[in-house]
Design a protein around this motif. Structure first.
Motif, PDB file in Angstrom:
ATOM      1  N   ALA A 218       0.825   8.589   3.503  1.00  0.00           N
ATOM      2  CA  ALA A 218       1.300   9.251   2.283  1.00  0.00           C
ATOM      3  C   ALA A 218       0.118   9.553   1.369  1.00  0.00           C
ATOM      4  CB  ALA A 218       2.308   8.361   1.561  1.00  0.00           C
ATOM      5  N   GLU A 219       0.240  10.612   0.617  1.00  0.00           N
ATOM      6  CA  GLU A 219      -0.773  11.035  -0.351  1.00  0.00           C
ATOM      7  C   GLU A 219      -2.109  11.367   0.317  1.00  0.00           C
ATOM      8  OE1 GLU A 219      -1.015   7.954  -3.255  1.00  0.00           O
ATOM      9  OE2 GLU A 219       1.066   8.192  -3.912  1.00  0.00           O
TER      10      GLU A 219
ATOM     11  N   THR B  38      12.151   6.212  16.328  1.00  0.00           N
ATOM     12  CA  THR B  38      11.761   5.464  15.145  1.00  0.00           C
ATOM     13  C   THR B  38      10.939   6.365  14.243  1.00  0.00           C
ATOM     14  OG1 THR B  38      10.822   3.353  14.394  1.00  0.00           O
ATOM     15  CG2 THR B  38       9.585   4.570  16.058  1.00  0.00           C
ATOM     16  N   PHE B  39      10.749   5.927  13.005  1.00  0.00           N
ATOM     17  CA  PHE B  39       9.926   6.666  12.048  1.00  0.00           C
ATOM     18  C   PHE B  39       8.583   5.957  11.918  1.00  0.00           C
ATOM     19  CE2 PHE B  39      14.308   7.656  11.028  1.00  0.00           C
ATOM     20  CZ  PHE B  39      14.266   9.040  10.937  1.00  0.00           C
ATOM     21  N   VAL B  40       7.513   6.713  12.048  1.00  0.00           N
ATOM     22  CA  VAL B  40       6.160   6.164  12.129  1.00  0.00           C
ATOM     23  C   VAL B  40       5.292   6.711  11.002  1.00  0.00           C
ATOM     24  CG1 VAL B  40       4.091   5.956  13.566  1.00  0.00           C
ATOM     25  CG2 VAL B  40       6.352   6.049  14.635  1.00  0.00           C
ATOM     26  N   THR B  41       4.555   5.801  10.346  1.00  0.00           N
ATOM     27  CA  THR B  41       3.499   6.181   9.406  1.00  0.00           C
ATOM     28  C   THR B  41       2.239   5.462   9.865  1.00  0.00           C
ATOM     29  OG1 THR B  41       5.072   6.434   7.589  1.00  0.00           O
ATOM     30  CG2 THR B  41       2.742   6.193   7.006  1.00  0.00           C
ATOM     31  N   SER B  42       1.157   6.228  10.072  1.00  0.00           N
ATOM     32  CA  SER B  42      -0.009   5.650  10.733  1.00  0.00           C
ATOM     33  C   SER B  42      -1.314   6.238  10.202  1.00  0.00           C
ATOM     34  CB  SER B  42       0.081   5.912  12.241  1.00  0.00           C
ATOM     35  OG  SER B  42      -1.048   5.416  12.916  1.00  0.00           O
ATOM     36  N   SER B  43      -2.375   5.431  10.313  1.00  0.00           N
ATOM     37  CA  SER B  43      -3.712   5.894   9.915  1.00  0.00           C
ATOM     38  C   SER B  43      -4.397   6.668  11.028  1.00  0.00           C
ATOM     39  CB  SER B  43      -4.586   4.699   9.519  1.00  0.00           C
ATOM     40  OG  SER B  43      -4.783   3.829  10.626  1.00  0.00           O
ATOM     41  N   ARG B  44      -3.804   6.698  12.208  1.00  0.00           N
ATOM     42  CA  ARG B  44      -4.327   7.445  13.354  1.00  0.00           C
ATOM     43  C   ARG B  44      -3.165   8.102  14.088  1.00  0.00           C
ATOM     44  NH1 ARG B  44      -9.385   5.717  15.503  1.00  0.00           N
ATOM     45  NH2 ARG B  44     -10.728   5.140  13.742  1.00  0.00           N
TER      46      ARG B  44
ATOM     47  N   PRO C 137       3.645  14.765   7.586  1.00  0.00           N
ATOM     48  CA  PRO C 137       4.105  13.881   6.497  1.00  0.00           C
ATOM     49  C   PRO C 137       4.336  12.464   6.985  1.00  0.00           C
ATOM     50  CG  PRO C 137       5.912  15.231   7.275  1.00  0.00           C
ATOM     51  CD  PRO C 137       4.683  15.722   7.995  1.00  0.00           C
ATOM     52  N   PRO C 138       4.383  11.504   6.075  1.00  0.00           N
ATOM     53  CA  PRO C 138       4.696  10.128   6.480  1.00  0.00           C
ATOM     54  C   PRO C 138       6.096  10.034   7.063  1.00  0.00           C
ATOM     55  CG  PRO C 138       4.751  10.342   4.092  1.00  0.00           C
ATOM     56  CD  PRO C 138       4.183  11.631   4.625  1.00  0.00           C
ATOM     57  N   ASN C 139       6.348   8.944   7.775  1.00  0.00           N
ATOM     58  CA  ASN C 139       7.631   8.713   8.432  1.00  0.00           C
ATOM     59  C   ASN C 139       7.991   9.848   9.391  1.00  0.00           C
ATOM     60  OD1 ASN C 139       8.591   6.120   7.335  1.00  0.00           O
ATOM     61  ND2 ASN C 139       8.459   7.205   5.379  1.00  0.00           N
ATOM     62  N   ALA C 140       7.034  10.144  10.275  1.00  0.00           N
ATOM     63  CA  ALA C 140       7.288  11.136  11.316  1.00  0.00           C
ATOM     64  C   ALA C 140       8.222  10.535  12.357  1.00  0.00           C
ATOM     65  CB  ALA C 140       5.977  11.559  11.976  1.00  0.00           C
TER      66      ALA C 140
ATOM     67  N   ASN D 194       0.848  -1.190   0.000  1.00  0.00           N
ATOM     68  CA  ASN D 194       0.000   0.000   0.000  1.00  0.00           C
ATOM     69  C   ASN D 194       0.883   1.240   0.000  1.00  0.00           C
ATOM     70  OD1 ASN D 194      -1.760   2.118   0.529  1.00  0.00           O
ATOM     71  ND2 ASN D 194      -2.984   0.955   1.979  1.00  0.00           N
ATOM     72  N   PRO D 195       0.815   2.085  -1.038  1.00  0.00           N
ATOM     73  CA  PRO D 195       1.700   3.264  -1.095  1.00  0.00           C
ATOM     74  C   PRO D 195       1.434   4.275   0.011  1.00  0.00           C
ATOM     75  CG  PRO D 195       0.046   3.358  -2.836  1.00  0.00           C
ATOM     76  CD  PRO D 195      -0.053   1.988  -2.235  1.00  0.00           C
ATOM     77  N   ALA D 196       0.342   4.117   0.734  1.00  0.00           N
ATOM     78  CA  ALA D 196       0.069   5.019   1.856  1.00  0.00           C
ATOM     79  C   ALA D 196       1.031   4.782   3.010  1.00  0.00           C
ATOM     80  CB  ALA D 196      -1.368   4.842   2.328  1.00  0.00           C
TER      81      ALA D 196
END
Length: 205
Positions: free
Chosen positions: A165-166, A134-140, A172-175, A100-102
């Motif tokens: 992402a997007e 760490t770097f975090v990308t999350s839906s919440r 931004p992603p990877n906070a 998933n590119p998100a």
């Protein structure tokens, strides 16, 4: 990604002397671990600016840092005791190569996700650590909480919002999330029923 394990004082001294750091090889190190946290560009500003880099201070800093980038883990592997020799065990974590590119990894192809229980992940340290990032990308919105040996909350950090992402998020992603304390025994990540990935997990003794 190259392999290294050395005191952070050596890493900082080396990075000040040469524009293209090289890594000293150490026998029997797993290829998925990299101790050179200071070389991650995004970490440089918030992570290193707080350090006293005077010659006297560098001489007494004897911390070792370990960075895990997950690249040699197979997709969908349960992540638990693979990194015990490095000083950390995980609970409710699986390795993924996000389709998933998100959910873009910070580096490489692999990341870890809180699963099978969604929105939660734990890391326990074999001995106390001083900082975790760490770097975090999350839906919440995601909260990083650190606890001492008595299970008392001693530090926390959180993303201000979801950061896929997007998306239309201002985050931004990877906070970058990081906590610091003198006696961190475990950390947890909570995304409040959301889904998240972690990449380049770093901790310092």
């Amino acid at each position: 990604m190259s392999n290294a394990f050395r005191p952070i004082s050596d890493s900082l001294h080396h990075s000040l002397e040469t524009a293209a750091p090289t890594h000293s090889a150490v026998a029997d190190l797993p290829p998925y671990a990299d101790a050179d946290c200071a070389e991650a560009d995004t970490l440089t500003s918030p992570f290193l600016e707080a350090l006293d880099l005077s010659p006297a201070a560098v001489l007494v800093q004897q911390s070792n840092c370990v960075r895990l980038d997950w690249e040699d883990l197979p997709p969908f592997a349960v992540v638990d005791r693979q990194f015990e020799q490095w000083g950390v065990l995980f609970a409710n974590a699986i390795a993924i190569c996000p389709s998933n590119p998100a959910y873009p990894p910070y580096s490489g192809r692999m990341a870890i996700m809180g699963a099978p229980k969604g929105g939660w992940l734990e890391a326990k340290f074999v001995r106390p650590v001083k900082c975790v990032s760490t770097f975090v990308t999350s839906s919440r919105r995601t909260v990083l909480s650190a606890y001492d040996a008595e299970n008392r909350l001693i530090a926390s950090a959180e993303t201000p919002a979801a950061n896929l992402a997007e998306s239309q998020s201002a985050c931004p992603p990877n906070a970058l999330l990081q906590v610091r304390s003198v006696d961190i025994h475990r950390v947890t990540f909570h995304a409040f029923d959301g889904q998240f990935i972690l990449d380049d997990f770093c901790f310092c003794f």
